[in-house]
Write an enzyme that holds these catalytic residues in place. Sequence first.
Site, PDB file in Angstrom:
ATOM      1  N   LEU A  41       0.045   8.721   0.258  1.00 38.98           N
ATOM      2  CA  LEU A  41       0.488   9.753   1.185  1.00 38.98           C
ATOM      3  C   LEU A  41       1.638   9.163   1.979  1.00 38.98           C
ATOM      4  O   LEU A  41       1.559   8.015   2.427  1.00 38.98           O
ATOM      5  CB  LEU A  41      -0.649  10.133   2.149  1.00 38.98           C
ATOM      6  CG  LEU A  41      -1.511  11.359   1.858  1.00 38.98           C
ATOM      7  CD1 LEU A  41      -2.522  11.554   2.975  1.00 38.98           C
ATOM      8  CD2 LEU A  41      -0.678  12.612   1.681  1.00 38.98           C
ATOM      9  N   ASP A  42       2.714   9.915   2.172  1.00 42.96           N
ATOM     10  CA  ASP A  42       3.853   9.425   2.942  1.00 42.96           C
ATOM     11  C   ASP A  42       3.415   9.028   4.344  1.00 42.96           C
ATOM     12  O   ASP A  42       2.480   9.615   4.892  1.00 42.96           O
ATOM     13  CB  ASP A  42       4.931  10.503   3.038  1.00 42.96           C
ATOM     14  CG  ASP A  42       5.611  10.762   1.698  1.00 42.96           C
ATOM     15  OD1 ASP A  42       5.503   9.901   0.814  1.00 42.96           O
ATOM     16  OD2 ASP A  42       6.245  11.832   1.544  1.00 42.96           O
TER      17      ASP A  42
END
Length: 302
Positions: A41-42
């Site tokens: 996930l960023d």
Amino acid sequence: MINLLNGILNIYKEKGYTSHDVVAKLRKICNQKKIGHTGTLDPEATGVLPICLGKATKISQFLTDDTKEYKTTLQLGVTTDTQDHTGSIIDKSEVDVTQEDIEKIAKSFEGNYEQLPPMFSALKVKGKKLYELARQGIEIERKTRPVHIYSIKLGAYDKQHQSIDMTVKCSKGTYIRTLCHDMGQALGCGGHMSQLTRTQVGQFRLEDSITLKELEDYFSLDIQKHLLPVDKIFLNYNAITIEQKYDKYLYNGNKINMDEIIIDFSLEDKDYIRIYDNQKQFVGLYQYIKEDNLIKPIKFFL
């Protein structure tokens, strides 16, 4: 002696952490090295990040393949080089759209969708991550990849702020910021993703997730409550408990002939099956080979 933990934790990844940061912190909290995440996930994104511990690290592939759900906001009128709010603005346009326009465009993206991976991504080309090249100002040719959008549910269009909230259910490999970018282009005004929360990965839901701080504060008392056993990931597959006389075949990872095994369900070729030994201990995930009437191990968890 430290008992190693085996299972999956549903971690709520907070803003500012990379997925690798979460793994590093959990290694300290749990005091064990064998820990891995199930897809990045960023740093600016929040939400569900299943983390595998011990023997459960073998199932990362299955969790990565799971359907995912996100809540995101599409900001219209502004296009950025990263396709999200962290990037540099490369274009601004007048926005003249209605709720009906957005609904029509959203509907057109549901189903199979050829998506061009963004330059600011962790995908590798010739050993180099795309975002490393992008930071050097280098853009290379990429091929589109097939993804699937199961549904896009829209909130009310905020005309004042020219934004709209969306809930997207999609297949693995889908870039939500690219979806926002592409929807903006299709609407003729451009757009980018201004926020992202992952609300579900397979059976892991946001409402059941736990933060790193919560886990650290209550680790000794609470860890088993939040640790999902490995076999629970495979509950959609039928299960067989093997008699003791076959245990040696199980423990050696051998194939098992089904001629003498009684089951109360039908099997099709290539079906997956959960296998337990005579003590009802989960052994692994097996696959049925119809031609030979046997099951062979796919993933072994002893």
